[in-house]
Motif scaffolding. Structure first.
Motif, PDB file in Angstrom:
ATOM      1  N   ALA A  22       0.827  -1.293  -0.065  1.00 21.06           N
ATOM      2  CA  ALA A  22      -0.006   0.049   0.065  1.00 21.06           C
ATOM      3  C   ALA A  22       0.670   1.253   0.044  1.00 21.06           C
ATOM      4  O   ALA A  22       0.411   2.178  -0.806  1.00 21.06           O
ATOM      5  N   GLU A  23       1.833   1.290   0.797  1.00 20.68           N
ATOM      6  CA  GLU A  23       2.849   2.549   0.860  1.00 20.68           C
ATOM      7  C   GLU A  23       3.882   2.531  -0.332  1.00 20.68           C
ATOM      8  O   GLU A  23       4.022   3.797  -0.801  1.00 20.68           O
ATOM      9  N   TYR A  24       4.509   1.403  -0.754  1.00 24.80           N
ATOM     10  CA  TYR A  24       5.688   1.478  -1.594  1.00 24.80           C
ATOM     11  C   TYR A  24       5.152   1.723  -3.222  1.00 24.80           C
ATOM     12  O   TYR A  24       5.683   2.770  -3.727  1.00 24.80           O
ATOM     13  N   PHE A  25       4.057   0.874  -3.330  1.00 21.79           N
ATOM     14  CA  PHE A  25       3.774   0.921  -4.723  1.00 21.79           C
ATOM     15  C   PHE A  25       2.784   2.182  -5.099  1.00 21.79           C
ATOM     16  O   PHE A  25       2.515   2.416  -6.268  1.00 21.79           O
ATOM     17  N   ALA A  26       2.402   2.831  -3.923  1.00 22.25           N
ATOM     18  CA  ALA A  26       1.559   4.247  -4.489  1.00 22.25           C
ATOM     19  C   ALA A  26       2.428   5.404  -4.469  1.00 22.25           C
ATOM     20  O   ALA A  26       2.047   6.206  -5.103  1.00 22.25           O
ATOM     21  N   GLY A  27       3.981   5.178  -4.401  1.00 21.01           N
ATOM     22  CA  GLY A  27       4.845   6.211  -4.627  1.00 21.01           C
ATOM     23  C   GLY A  27       4.842   6.872  -6.156  1.00 21.01           C
ATOM     24  O   GLY A  27       4.632   5.962  -6.840  1.00 21.01           O
ATOM     25  N   THR A  28       5.050   8.038  -6.134  1.00 27.34           N
ATOM     26  CA  THR A  28       5.039   8.720  -7.446  1.00 27.34           C
ATOM     27  C   THR A  28       6.235   8.285  -8.098  1.00 27.34           C
ATOM     28  O   THR A  28       7.496   8.004  -7.644  1.00 27.34           O
ATOM     29  N   GLY A  29       6.186   7.916  -9.544  1.00 31.59           N
ATOM     30  CA  GLY A  29       7.094   7.559 -10.184  1.00 31.59           C
ATOM     31  C   GLY A  29       7.384   6.125 -10.272  1.00 31.59           C
ATOM     32  O   GLY A  29       8.160   5.456 -11.155  1.00 31.59           O
ATOM     33  N   ARG A  30       6.404   5.278  -9.491  1.00 29.82           N
ATOM     34  CA  ARG A  30       6.541   3.751  -9.481  1.00 29.82           C
ATOM     35  C   ARG A  30       6.005   3.217 -10.926  1.00 29.82           C
ATOM     36  O   ARG A  30       4.773   3.740 -11.038  1.00 29.82           O
ATOM     37  N   ARG A  31       6.495   2.782 -11.671  1.00 25.82           N
ATOM     38  CA  ARG A  31       6.178   2.067 -13.007  1.00 25.82           C
ATOM     39  C   ARG A  31       6.012   0.477 -12.775  1.00 25.82           C
ATOM     40  O   ARG A  31       7.202  -0.023 -12.882  1.00 25.82           O
ATOM     41  N   VAL A  32       5.231  -0.063 -12.729  1.00 24.86           N
ATOM     42  CA  VAL A  32       5.219  -1.603 -12.043  1.00 24.86           C
ATOM     43  C   VAL A  32       4.851  -2.658 -13.157  1.00 24.86           C
ATOM     44  O   VAL A  32       3.918  -2.384 -13.863  1.00 24.86           O
ATOM     45  N   ALA A  33       5.654  -3.486 -13.523  1.00 28.71           N
ATOM     46  CA  ALA A  33       5.372  -4.854 -14.241  1.00 28.71           C
ATOM     47  C   ALA A  33       5.106  -5.871 -13.476  1.00 28.71           C
ATOM     48  O   ALA A  33       5.955  -6.385 -12.516  1.00 28.71           O
ATOM     49  N   LEU A  34       3.915  -6.628 -13.372  1.00 30.43           N
ATOM     50  CA  LEU A  34       3.735  -7.850 -12.663  1.00 30.43           C
ATOM     51  C   LEU A  34       3.780  -9.229 -13.537  1.00 30.43           C
ATOM     52  O   LEU A  34       3.088  -8.992 -14.551  1.00 30.43           O
ATOM     53  N   VAL A  35       4.374 -10.147 -13.117  1.00 25.63           N
ATOM     54  CA  VAL A  35       4.863 -11.459 -13.748  1.00 25.63           C
ATOM     55  C   VAL A  35       3.885 -12.320 -12.864  1.00 25.63           C
ATOM     56  O   VAL A  35       4.290 -12.322 -11.530  1.00 25.63           O
ATOM     57  N   ALA A  36       2.956 -12.880 -13.215  1.00 20.50           N
ATOM     58  CA  ALA A  36       2.113 -13.967 -12.375  1.00 20.50           C
ATOM     59  C   ALA A  36       1.718 -15.036 -13.135  1.00 20.50           C
ATOM     60  O   ALA A  36       1.747 -15.009 -14.411  1.00 20.50           O
ATOM     61  N   GLY A  37       1.224 -15.987 -12.544  1.00 23.09           N
ATOM     62  CA  GLY A  37       0.394 -17.121 -13.139  1.00 23.09           C
ATOM     63  C   GLY A  37      -0.804 -16.972 -13.578  1.00 23.09           C
ATOM     64  O   GLY A  37      -1.672 -16.167 -12.815  1.00 23.09           O
ATOM     65  N   GLY A  38      -1.404 -17.511 -14.677  1.00 21.77           N
ATOM     66  CA  GLY A  38      -2.627 -17.206 -15.378  1.00 21.77           C
ATOM     67  C   GLY A  38      -3.618 -18.355 -15.224  1.00 21.77           C
ATOM     68  O   GLY A  38      -4.338 -18.824 -16.279  1.00 21.77           O
ATOM     69  N   GLY A  39      -3.527 -19.272 -14.234  1.00 23.37           N
ATOM     70  CA  GLY A  39      -4.067 -20.506 -14.106  1.00 23.37           C
ATOM     71  C   GLY A  39      -5.307 -20.499 -13.324  1.00 23.37           C
ATOM     72  O   GLY A  39      -5.963 -19.547 -13.122  1.00 23.37           O
ATOM     73  N   GLU A 122      11.127  -1.963 -20.806  1.00 28.62           N
ATOM     74  CA  GLU A 122      11.418  -0.595 -20.972  1.00 28.62           C
ATOM     75  C   GLU A 122      10.470   0.349 -19.943  1.00 28.62           C
ATOM     76  O   GLU A 122       9.337   0.353 -20.222  1.00 28.62           O
ATOM     77  N   GLY A 123      11.188   1.117 -19.599  1.00 27.29           N
ATOM     78  CA  GLY A 123      10.505   2.160 -18.414  1.00 27.29           C
ATOM     79  C   GLY A 123       9.928   1.819 -17.158  1.00 27.29           C
ATOM     80  O   GLY A 123       9.474   2.406 -16.569  1.00 27.29           O
ATOM     81  N   VAL A 124      10.167   0.524 -16.861  1.00 27.20           N
ATOM     82  CA  VAL A 124       9.554  -0.153 -15.749  1.00 27.20           C
ATOM     83  C   VAL A 124      10.780   0.222 -14.616  1.00 27.20           C
ATOM     84  O   VAL A 124      12.085   0.091 -14.686  1.00 27.20           O
ATOM     85  N   ASN A 156      14.010  -2.637  -9.377  1.00 27.45           N
ATOM     86  CA  ASN A 156      13.824  -3.521  -8.151  1.00 27.45           C
ATOM     87  C   ASN A 156      13.194  -4.561  -8.586  1.00 27.45           C
ATOM     88  O   ASN A 156      12.053  -4.625  -9.199  1.00 27.45           O
ATOM     89  N   LEU A 157      13.526  -5.764  -7.948  1.00 29.04           N
ATOM     90  CA  LEU A 157      12.611  -7.055  -7.987  1.00 29.04           C
ATOM     91  C   LEU A 157      11.976  -7.331  -6.569  1.00 29.04           C
ATOM     92  O   LEU A 157      12.690  -7.279  -5.618  1.00 29.04           O
ATOM     93  N   HIS A 158      10.558  -7.623  -6.773  1.00 29.03           N
ATOM     94  CA  HIS A 158      10.111  -8.124  -5.685  1.00 29.03           C
ATOM     95  C   HIS A 158       9.366  -9.280  -5.997  1.00 29.03           C
ATOM     96  O   HIS A 158       8.910  -9.731  -7.064  1.00 29.03           O
ATOM     97  N   VAL A 159       9.410 -10.275  -5.038  1.00 28.06           N
ATOM     98  CA  VAL A 159       8.736 -11.650  -5.088  1.00 28.06           C
ATOM     99  C   VAL A 159       7.730 -11.961  -3.973  1.00 28.06           C
ATOM    100  O   VAL A 159       8.175 -11.503  -2.753  1.00 28.06           O
ATOM    101  N   PHE A 160       6.619 -12.303  -4.416  1.00 30.62           N
ATOM    102  CA  PHE A 160       5.472 -12.497  -3.388  1.00 30.62           C
ATOM    103  C   PHE A 160       4.946 -13.893  -3.445  1.00 30.62           C
ATOM    104  O   PHE A 160       4.917 -14.460  -4.426  1.00 30.62           O
ATOM    105  N   VAL A 161       4.267 -14.277  -2.368  1.00 30.09           N
ATOM    106  CA  VAL A 161       3.551 -15.777  -2.334  1.00 30.09           C
ATOM    107  C   VAL A 161       2.530 -15.527  -1.273  1.00 30.09           C
ATOM    108  O   VAL A 161       2.731 -14.888  -0.464  1.00 30.09           O
ATOM    109  N   ALA A 162       1.370 -15.944  -1.953  1.00 31.68           N
ATOM    110  CA  ALA A 162       0.275 -15.835  -0.869  1.00 31.68           C
ATOM    111  C   ALA A 162      -0.137 -17.400  -0.406  1.00 31.68           C
ATOM    112  O   ALA A 162      -0.203 -18.225  -1.304  1.00 31.68           O
ATOM    113  N   LEU A 163       0.109 -17.552   0.781  1.00 30.54           N
ATOM    114  CA  LEU A 163       0.194 -19.047   1.435  1.00 30.54           C
ATOM    115  C   LEU A 163      -1.074 -19.391   1.824  1.00 30.54           C
ATOM    116  O   LEU A 163      -2.070 -18.639   2.343  1.00 30.54           O
TER     117      LEU A 163
END
Length: 239
Positions: A22-39, A122-124, A156-163
């Motif tokens: 909520a705090e980090y990705f709301a920051g000005t200038g953050r351009r985010v690419a999400l890589v996730a499973g589509g299953g 590019e641009g991320v 920046n690289l972020h890795v998330f997992v929902a348990l």
């Protein structure tokens, strides 16, 4: 002394992870690419929805793992997840990742890396990998690939997992008939220089994995100097 590979890694769990998003990705200038499973996994959209609520710039690469003769119910669930990603007019790219080759060889890791490599970053500023709905055979290779790429590109690289231990136990993986290494993690196993080195096999024991574990158990027996150290599977607490 050289810095360890994960020396600057920061970890968040539970509510701390949600606060970080909520705090980090709301920051000005953050351009985010999400890589996730589509299953079919219901966790596929959880992080996406949290990012969607705060990100000013978000695009998505969905890796759709394809296996032979999937159940109709799983296909319907996967379609529902894909529709959820497309509902908010976010730029979504879908890449089909074949897990098995024509000869039944496991090629999912290599195909997943190729799909990520073909996707422009590019641009991320931040690349987010959600492994919740990805298999080990695809998630590990793409995280390794992105870690090496991003180290050269000042992103920046972020890795998330929902348990969800109960859901993980209910999912029945499709194992290959032959044992192999996760793409990119063979290391020096097959080199003559390490053929005489001691090898420690540390399987994570889990219910319903007997046949796969037996094949893996027999595999290192072809090498010399192997010791076993079974590790019981203990699901993380829900809290």
């Amino acid at each position: 002394m050289s810095e360890l590979r994960w020396g600057r890694c920061i970890e968040h769990r539970g509510d701390d992870a949600r606060t970080f998003v909520a705090e980090y990705f709301a920051g000005t200038g953050r351009r985010v690419a999400l890589v996730a499973g589509g299953g079919f996994d219901p966790r596929a959209v959880a992080l996406f929805e949290e990012l969607l609520a705060v990100c000013k710039s978000l695009r998505v690469l969905l890796l759709r793992e394809e296996r032979p003769e999937p159940a109709r119910e799983l296909l319907e669930r996967a379609t529902a997840n894909l529709n959820r990603f497309a509902a908010d007019k976010v730029e979504v790219t879908i890449a089909k990742v074949e897990i098995f080759g024509p000869d039944n060889a496991v090629v999912g890791g290599r195909n997943a890396v190729n799909a990520v490599a073909a996707y422009s970053l590019e641009g991320v500023t931040d690349v987010v990998v959600d492994v919740s709905a990805l298999s080990v055979g695809t998630s590990y290779p793409i995280v390794r690939y992105l870690r090496e790429q991003i180290a050269r590109e000042a992103k920046n690289l972020h890795v998330f997992v929902a348990l969800d231990p109960a859901l993980d136990e209910a999912i029945r993986p499709v194992a290959s008939d032959s044992v192999g290494f996760v793409h990119g993690f063979r290391g020096r196993w097959a080199l003559d220089s390490t053929s005489g080195a001691a090898k420690l096999w540390m399987p994570q024991l889990a219910r319903g994995r007997n046949s796969a574990l037996q094949r893996i158990h027999d595999f290192p027996r072809a090498a010399r100097h192997v010791s076993d150290c079974p590790v019981p599977f203990t699901p993380p607490s829900a809290g």
